[in-house]
Write a protein that holds these residues in place. Structure first.
Motif, PDB file in Angstrom:
ATOM      1  N   ARG A  83      44.364  37.987  48.399  1.00  0.00           N
ATOM      2  CA  ARG A  83      44.500  39.526  47.618  1.00  0.00           C
ATOM      3  C   ARG A  83      44.858  39.234  46.216  1.00  0.00           C
ATOM      4  NH1 ARG A  83      46.408  41.255  52.908  1.00  0.00           N
ATOM      5  NH2 ARG A  83      45.294  43.090  53.474  1.00  0.00           N
ATOM      6  N   LEU A  84      45.664  38.268  45.901  1.00  0.00           N
ATOM      7  CA  LEU A  84      45.867  37.784  44.459  1.00  0.00           C
ATOM      8  C   LEU A  84      44.559  37.295  43.858  1.00  0.00           C
ATOM      9  CD1 LEU A  84      49.418  36.079  44.582  1.00  0.00           C
ATOM     10  CD2 LEU A  84      48.813  38.252  43.533  1.00  0.00           C
ATOM     11  N   ASN A  85      43.907  36.455  44.703  1.00  0.00           N
ATOM     12  CA  ASN A  85      42.609  36.067  44.387  1.00  0.00           C
ATOM     13  C   ASN A  85      41.382  37.246  44.098  1.00  0.00           C
ATOM     14  OD1 ASN A  85      43.560  33.409  44.318  1.00  0.00           O
ATOM     15  ND2 ASN A  85      42.536  32.876  46.355  1.00  0.00           N
ATOM     16  N   ARG A  86      41.789  38.047  44.974  1.00  0.00           N
ATOM     17  CA  ARG A  86      40.641  39.361  44.818  1.00  0.00           C
ATOM     18  C   ARG A  86      41.248  40.148  43.342  1.00  0.00           C
ATOM     19  NH1 ARG A  86      39.471  42.953  49.783  1.00  0.00           N
ATOM     20  NH2 ARG A  86      37.753  43.553  48.480  1.00  0.00           N
ATOM     21  N   ALA A  87      42.260  39.970  42.953  1.00  0.00           N
ATOM     22  CA  ALA A  87      42.625  40.569  41.933  1.00  0.00           C
ATOM     23  C   ALA A  87      42.023  40.034  40.694  1.00  0.00           C
ATOM     24  CB  ALA A  87      44.152  40.848  41.844  1.00  0.00           C
ATOM     25  N   THR A  88      42.223  38.705  40.666  1.00  0.00           N
ATOM     26  CA  THR A  88      41.691  37.911  39.701  1.00  0.00           C
ATOM     27  C   THR A  88      40.483  38.029  39.494  1.00  0.00           C
ATOM     28  OG1 THR A  88      43.458  36.300  40.192  1.00  0.00           O
ATOM     29  CG2 THR A  88      41.521  35.515  38.900  1.00  0.00           C
ATOM     30  N   LEU A  89      39.560  38.202  40.718  1.00  0.00           N
ATOM     31  CA  LEU A  89      38.251  38.303  40.631  1.00  0.00           C
ATOM     32  C   LEU A  89      37.905  39.721  39.760  1.00  0.00           C
ATOM     33  CD1 LEU A  89      35.580  37.847  43.312  1.00  0.00           C
ATOM     34  CD2 LEU A  89      35.643  40.007  42.249  1.00  0.00           C
ATOM     35  N   CYS A  90      38.788  40.677  39.883  1.00  0.00           N
ATOM     36  CA  CYS A  90      38.338  42.110  39.589  1.00  0.00           C
ATOM     37  C   CYS A  90      38.852  42.326  38.045  1.00  0.00           C
ATOM     38  CB  CYS A  90      39.484  43.000  40.302  1.00  0.00           C
ATOM     39  SG  CYS A  90      38.801  43.364  41.981  1.00  0.00           S
ATOM     40  N   ARG A  91      39.690  41.279  37.738  1.00  0.00           N
ATOM     41  CA  ARG A  91      39.967  41.300  36.118  1.00  0.00           C
ATOM     42  C   ARG A  91      38.858  40.673  35.586  1.00  0.00           C
ATOM     43  NH1 ARG A  91      45.215  40.752  38.048  1.00  0.00           N
ATOM     44  NH2 ARG A  91      45.043  38.339  38.314  1.00  0.00           N
ATOM     45  N   ARG A  92      38.316  39.623  36.216  1.00  0.00           N
ATOM     46  CA  ARG A  92      37.130  38.768  35.647  1.00  0.00           C
ATOM     47  C   ARG A  92      35.839  39.760  35.327  1.00  0.00           C
ATOM     48  NH1 ARG A  92      36.168  32.579  37.039  1.00  0.00           N
ATOM     49  NH2 ARG A  92      38.610  32.853  36.556  1.00  0.00           N
ATOM     50  N   ARG A  93      35.760  40.431  36.541  1.00  0.00           N
ATOM     51  CA  ARG A  93      34.749  41.512  36.368  1.00  0.00           C
ATOM     52  C   ARG A  93      34.819  42.606  35.448  1.00  0.00           C
ATOM     53  NH1 ARG A  93      34.077  43.481  42.013  1.00  0.00           N
ATOM     54  NH2 ARG A  93      32.261  41.935  42.098  1.00  0.00           N
ATOM     55  N   ALA A  94      36.085  43.150  35.021  1.00  0.00           N
ATOM     56  CA  ALA A  94      36.264  43.941  34.268  1.00  0.00           C
ATOM     57  C   ALA A  94      35.816  43.216  32.691  1.00  0.00           C
ATOM     58  CB  ALA A  94      37.825  44.504  34.150  1.00  0.00           C
ATOM     59  N   ALA A  95      36.600  42.165  32.768  1.00  0.00           N
ATOM     60  CA  ALA A  95      36.254  41.664  31.394  1.00  0.00           C
ATOM     61  C   ALA A  95      34.523  41.512  31.145  1.00  0.00           C
ATOM     62  CB  ALA A  95      37.027  40.060  31.344  1.00  0.00           C
ATOM     63  N   ARG A  96      33.941  40.937  32.225  1.00  0.00           N
ATOM     64  CA  ARG A  96      32.516  41.054  32.022  1.00  0.00           C
ATOM     65  C   ARG A  96      31.799  42.261  31.397  1.00  0.00           C
ATOM     66  NH1 ARG A  96      29.166  38.321  36.948  1.00  0.00           N
ATOM     67  NH2 ARG A  96      30.348  36.359  36.176  1.00  0.00           N
ATOM     68  N   HIS A  97      32.406  43.255  32.217  1.00  0.00           N
ATOM     69  CA  HIS A  97      31.918  44.587  31.715  1.00  0.00           C
ATOM     70  C   HIS A  97      32.203  45.090  30.526  1.00  0.00           C
ATOM     71  CE1 HIS A  97      29.918  45.459  35.633  1.00  0.00           C
ATOM     72  NE2 HIS A  97      31.032  45.416  36.327  1.00  0.00           N
ATOM     73  N   ALA A  98      33.384  44.536  30.133  1.00  0.00           N
ATOM     74  CA  ALA A  98      33.796  44.997  28.828  1.00  0.00           C
ATOM     75  C   ALA A  98      33.075  44.244  27.711  1.00  0.00           C
ATOM     76  CB  ALA A  98      35.652  44.591  28.705  1.00  0.00           C
ATOM     77  N   ASP A  99      32.847  43.014  28.065  1.00  0.00           N
ATOM     78  CA  ASP A  99      32.009  42.288  26.916  1.00  0.00           C
ATOM     79  C   ASP A  99      30.634  42.971  26.721  1.00  0.00           C
ATOM     80  OD1 ASP A  99      34.083  40.474  26.642  1.00  0.00           O
ATOM     81  OD2 ASP A  99      33.529  39.065  27.858  1.00  0.00           O
ATOM     82  N   ALA A 100      30.073  43.294  27.927  1.00  0.00           N
ATOM     83  CA  ALA A 100      28.829  44.041  27.926  1.00  0.00           C
ATOM     84  C   ALA A 100      28.722  45.099  27.229  1.00  0.00           C
ATOM     85  CB  ALA A 100      28.209  44.044  29.276  1.00  0.00           C
TER      86      ALA A 100
END
Length: 223
Positions: A83-100
């Motif tokens: 679940r910690l890994n899933r949270a890390t994934l979500c943060r990476r997705r948020a950063a990707r969307h934020a950059d875009a």
């Protein structure tokens, strides 16, 4: 994609069921649990590889299936780690969307003459905000799972302990995630957007962040 093939899903489904009596049944059950744990470990490794490759959707599926495997095996500690890994994934997705989104907003400002005015916050329903909220939710689930594991360990001495530093780091990250989600939602409200639900969601996220910051202090005092 990385969705489990039918035989793997059948293994998880059987792993959650009750067993009959007797030594043979207990031995079969232990073998099932061992297979589920190995399956969870393999899925975690697969998710990590895909996360590093940037294949976020595939990594999320692998982590979700790994959590299911560990949950059915009753392995709370490893389920929490995934679940910690899933949270890390979500943060990476948020950063990707934020950059875009940042690139799109800056391009829009430039197209209007490059006035250099303040960039608007992301919209309430934007992928960026959804990913921030999802990251906080996943991290919260991981922290809750770690706490559940520690409660089980207190009742059964044979259960492996979670390192105190891991729980402290997870709680600290949860505080940061809730603060980020609450801040993004509050920015929408401050800019005149959102509704009562947005205000309530922002307040609840910020309250959870504060509670986690308080818990960090308590954990540091205990250690």
């Amino acid at each position: 994609g990385t969705s489990l093939v039918p035989i793997e899903r059948e293994l998880i489904a059987r792993g959650g069921g009750g067993g009959g009596g007797g030594v043979a049944a207990a031995s079969t059950r232990e073998r099932q649990l061992g297979m589920l744990r190995r399956l969870g470990s393999v899925l975690n490794d697969l998710g990590q590889l895909q996360l590093r490759a940037g294949a976020l959707a595939d990594a999320e599926q692998a982590f979700a299936d790994g959590v299911a495997a560990f949950d059915h095996a009753g392995d709370l500690a490893n389920a929490a780690l995934l679940r910690l890994n899933r949270a890390t994934l979500c943060r990476r997705r948020a950063a990707r969307h934020a950059d875009a989104a940042e690139g799109a907003r800056r391009a829009a400002v430039a197209a209007l003459g490059g006035g250099g005015g303040r960039l608007a916050p992301p919209a309430e329903g934007s992928a960026e905000v959804r990913a921030l909220v999802d990251a906080a939710a996943q991290q919260r689930a991981a922290v809750d799972a770690l706490r559940s594991h520690e409660m089980a360990r207190a009742q059964r001495a044979a259960v492996r302990a979670v390192e105190p530093e891991l729980l402290a780091r997870a709680v600290a990250q949860h505080a940061a995630d809730e603060a980020a989600a609450g801040g993004a939602l509050h920015a929408i409200v401050a800019d005149g957007g959102g509704d009562e639900g947005t205000v309530r969601a922002a307040a609840e996220a910020l309250a959870r962040a504060q509670a986690s910051f308080d818990e960090i202090g308590e954990l540091a005092h205990v250690q």
